[in-house]
Structure formats: structure tokens, C-alpha cells
Design a protein around this motif. Sequence first.
Motif, mmCIF file in Angstrom:
data_model
loop_
_atom_site.group_PDB
_atom_site.id
_atom_site.type_symbol
_atom_site.label_atom_id
_atom_site.label_comp_id
_atom_site.label_asym_id
_atom_site.label_seq_id
_atom_site.Cartn_x
_atom_site.Cartn_y
_atom_site.Cartn_z
ATOM 1 N N ASP A 136 0.953 -1.173 0.114
ATOM 2 C CA ASP A 136 -0.004 0.252 0.132
ATOM 3 C C ASP A 136 0.996 1.151 -0.051
ATOM 4 N N ASN A 137 0.224 2.214 -0.418
ATOM 5 C CA ASN A 137 1.015 3.616 -0.495
ATOM 6 C C ASN A 137 0.584 4.543 0.720
ATOM 7 N N GLY A 138 0.171 3.918 1.942
ATOM 8 C CA GLY A 138 0.026 4.807 3.017
ATOM 9 C C GLY A 138 0.999 5.558 3.557
ATOM 10 N N SER A 139 0.873 5.874 5.047
ATOM 11 C CA SER A 139 2.176 6.831 5.393
ATOM 12 C C SER A 139 3.183 5.719 6.087
ATOM 13 N N GLY A 140 3.075 4.547 6.142
ATOM 14 C CA GLY A 140 4.163 3.641 6.541
ATOM 15 C C GLY A 140 3.912 3.261 8.008
ATOM 16 N N ILE A 141 4.727 2.522 8.512
ATOM 17 C CA ILE A 141 4.622 1.775 9.833
ATOM 18 C C ILE A 141 5.891 2.330 10.632
ATOM 19 N N HIS A 164 6.932 -4.365 17.389
ATOM 20 C CA HIS A 164 5.721 -5.046 18.281
ATOM 21 C C HIS A 164 4.701 -5.425 17.491
ATOM 22 N N ILE A 165 4.678 -5.276 16.138
ATOM 23 C CA ILE A 165 3.669 -5.626 15.094
ATOM 24 C C ILE A 165 2.970 -6.984 15.416
ATOM 25 N N PHE A 166 3.724 -8.064 15.781
ATOM 26 C CA PHE A 166 2.989 -9.279 15.851
ATOM 27 C C PHE A 166 2.782 -9.728 17.276
ATOM 28 N N GLU A 167 3.118 -8.679 17.965
ATOM 29 C CA GLU A 167 2.693 -9.312 19.421
ATOM 30 C C GLU A 167 1.193 -9.139 19.675
ATOM 31 N N PRO A 168 0.668 -10.134 20.540
ATOM 32 C CA PRO A 168 -0.550 -9.923 20.862
ATOM 33 C C PRO A 168 -1.151 -8.920 21.554
ATOM 34 N N PHE A 169 -2.398 -8.197 21.231
ATOM 35 C CA PHE A 169 -3.119 -7.015 21.789
ATOM 36 C C PHE A 169 -2.345 -5.840 21.496
ATOM 37 N N TYR A 170 -1.345 -5.870 20.548
ATOM 38 C CA TYR A 170 -0.782 -4.584 20.457
ATOM 39 C C TYR A 170 -1.103 -3.886 19.203
ATOM 40 N N GLY A 189 -5.631 -6.010 18.400
ATOM 41 C CA GLY A 189 -4.209 -6.228 18.469
ATOM 42 C C GLY A 189 -3.878 -7.684 18.005
ATOM 43 N N LEU A 190 -5.088 -8.506 17.459
ATOM 44 C CA LEU A 190 -4.874 -9.954 17.211
ATOM 45 C C LEU A 190 -4.763 -10.280 15.964
ATOM 46 N N GLY A 191 -5.216 -9.335 15.030
ATOM 47 C CA GLY A 191 -5.167 -9.836 13.671
ATOM 48 C C GLY A 191 -3.873 -10.124 12.800
ATOM 49 N N LEU A 192 -2.975 -9.451 13.184
ATOM 50 C CA LEU A 192 -1.664 -9.937 12.602
ATOM 51 C C LEU A 192 -0.962 -11.073 13.301
ATOM 52 N N GLY A 215 3.401 -23.759 7.936
ATOM 53 C CA GLY A 215 4.907 -24.120 7.765
ATOM 54 C C GLY A 215 5.430 -22.630 6.918
ATOM 55 N N GLY A 216 4.846 -21.369 6.782
ATOM 56 C CA GLY A 216 5.347 -20.544 6.134
ATOM 57 C C GLY A 216 5.737 -19.460 6.937
ATOM 58 N N GLU A 217 5.796 -18.235 6.304
ATOM 59 C CA GLU A 217 6.310 -16.878 7.086
ATOM 60 C C GLU A 217 5.561 -15.883 6.556
ATOM 61 N N ILE A 218 5.498 -14.788 7.388
ATOM 62 C CA ILE A 218 5.026 -13.447 7.062
ATOM 63 C C ILE A 218 6.315 -12.419 7.426
ATOM 64 N N GLU A 219 6.646 -11.773 6.515
ATOM 65 C CA GLU A 219 7.733 -10.584 6.389
ATOM 66 C C GLU A 219 7.230 -9.566 5.964
ATOM 67 N N PHE A 220 7.854 -8.264 6.384
ATOM 68 C CA PHE A 220 7.273 -6.957 5.690
ATOM 69 C C PHE A 220 8.437 -6.040 6.040
#
Length: 434
Positions: free
Chosen positions: A368-373, A380-386, A396-399, A411-416
Amino acid sequence: MSCLEPGEVVLFEAGEVVVAEGGPTDFFYVMLDGELRASRNYGNQTVLLGIAKPGTFIGEVALLLDSPSGATVRALKPSRLFRLRKDDFWLMLGTCPSVAGQIFREMATRVRNLEGYSQQRERLASPGTMAAGLAHELNNPATAARRASAHLREVVENIQCFACELHHLLNPEQWESLIDASEAAVTPLDPVTRSDREEEVATWLERQGVADGWKLAPALVNAGFSSKELLALAGKLPGESLAPALGWLEASLSLEALLNEIDGSTTRIAELVKAVKSYSHMDKSPMQEVDVHEGIENTLTMLGNKLKNVTVTRKFDRAVPRIMAYGGELNQVWTNLIDNAVDAVKGTGKICIATFLDDDQVVVEIADNGSGIPPEVQLHIFEPFYTTKGVGSGTGLGLMISNRIVADRHGGEIEFESEPGDTRFKVRLPIKRC
């Protein structure tokens, strides 16, 4: 129990369970008399979800998602219900637009209520977003079909009346000329030209003594008629037949337009129903061979309401092979990532979804072309409730859940990677699992 076609009326005594939480749901119920209590267990706590009164319906969520019942429904007093089997329920959705719209709107409300009770309500984000989006998407075609159906009755009556009046006025050759005119193709015109043409035709009709010519003009103009063509047609008909003949012609043209509108509306509803069935991978085993493109497209359909002002670009490698996966769970991943991208661009930016092969892995990239993270958030992006969303907007549970689905289940992975104007999430899924 008294039998009806295609459903039946069933009776339940006070205390009797209509639907058990976690059990299969094979019926859609409409409550006729009595009172029902819906509840759900959260750990050791039983939470009251609501009391059902006559006129309400139950069972649609589990049938639509092909999932076990999410609540226990019990009769509080002797109750009488009308029920439909699963196949008849789907047939009803495809043939009754107004009923389908109401069912999806009620489904959206119930799923949102369930989200509020669950501590991990993000697990219901996919069906919740899907239901809300479907309710909105179904509203337009359902309203159009209902409006066209109401007008259709009036048009058919007009055709019959004009046909009776013309019966003794026209010979077979004159009828043939009128019928040929009714089969004229719709001519697209720009708004200004159409308005001018309608005024011209209405004036001509008024001069010919045709009552309410302004009502006839739009349909005649849309079919390509100008005052010149109408004059040529009038020359083939007896003078006293002109008014009823043009009335019959306008009604015939309107009838064709209304039928096309109803066909288009019901086709759209059928497409949405097909999409939700595919999205949830109904009637299939949990682990199956899936096409990631199909799951992404169905997710985009489900999120259509949120994507209306977003530019979505697809860069799909159609040579990417099908993989063994939990299709419904992957669709939840696509929903979370695309929904986050929509939030990042504030509903008006650009999102690009790409697929490609990389080192025996199927990769799905959502950019996406948003403002970025911000860097401090990335840690902390993959931490629960963050969550960086406002109160009530996210748990904070979606990711976290998406990461577990991809890593633990597949058996895969998410990277960003993220910077202002360019945020990219890559989901890597192995083609072959050990």
C-alpha cells in the motif's frame, strides 16, 4: 409436526434445545410463536446473547459459513418454528433478493455482537467484515430488483390494456411494424443529448394529442427514437391508433428494461452468494488444494464496500501452482492484511496485490502507499493485543493470528518492510510440506 413445501413447522417444549453450541446446523428457522434464549459459553461462563421473539430467525450464520453453531438456542416456553433445510435455504437466497438482504443484515449485526463478547473477537473479524460488506453490497441489487418488480406489474397491465384497445385498430402488417419498433436496440446517449432529445419527443407527442407524452419520452429516446423516427412510424399506423400504439410501444420497451434490471440484480446477488460460499470453503474438507488467487478475489469481493474508493492493482502470476492449505484460514489472513492496508491508505489510496514463485514458495505480496509503519511500532507488530488503532477499532490480534495461521498451520512465514508511501507484507507458503 405439520409438513409444508419446501419447509415444515416444528414444535419445541419449554427447556428443549433447538440448536446446540458446537453442533451441526442443518436448518434455517423462523420463529412463529413462543420464546427462545440464545447463549454461548466463554470458558466457564455462559453469556446470554439474546431472547428471540416471534418473527425473528436463527441458524443463518452457521449455514452461510458452513460452520458449527456458535450458540445454544433453547425454548423458554412452548414454541412453534418454521424451518428450511440447507438446500432450500440457499435456493431462497438466490431467488428472494429482499429476504437475502434482510438475512445478511441480521447476520452482520449478530456477528458484531459476538465480537463484543469474545476476548479474542479478532478471530471473528473475517465473518464480521464479510457479513457487513455483504449486507451493504446486497442492498443495492436487492433494492433495484424490488423497485423493478413493483414497476413490472404496472407495465404488464398497461401492455394488456393497450393491446386490447389496438386489437380492432391494427391489421397484421401494422402490428408487425409496431413489434419491429419495440425490438429497437438501446442507444447510449450523453446526458445533455438525452435531455434535449426527450424534450423534443415530448413536444412532438403533445402536438399529436398523445396524453402524458413526457412520461413516454424517456423510454422512446433510450430506444433510439427521435421525432423523425416516430413520425415515420406514425405514417404506417391509422391516425386513431397513434396514442395507444405509442403507449404499447413505451410499455414494451420499459418491460424489456425492467427484466434486464431484475436479471442484472439477481445475477449480482447470486455472484455474492457464490463468493461467500467459496470464501468460507463450504462443503469441503479443511485441508485442501487451493488457488490463492481465488481466495484473494473472494476476499476482495467480501471487502468491496471498504474498497470502493481504493485503487486495487493485481499483478498475479497465473503460473503459481495450487497448494495444500486450510483455505478458510488463509482467507482470514488475506482479509486481515487487505483490511489493514485499507486503513493505512485511509480508504482512498492504492493497494497492489502480487503473486509469484520464489525458492519453491508461493509468495503473496500486499503493498500500500499509506504513511508507513513507524520503526517503534514495527518491533511489536506481531505481538498479541498490540494495536495502534483507536479504541474499539482493533484488538491487536489480527496480525498475530495471521502469523500463526501462516507459520504454525502452513509452515510458512510473514515478512514485511515499510517506509512512508510503501508498505509491503509478503506471505510465503511452501508448495510442498514435509
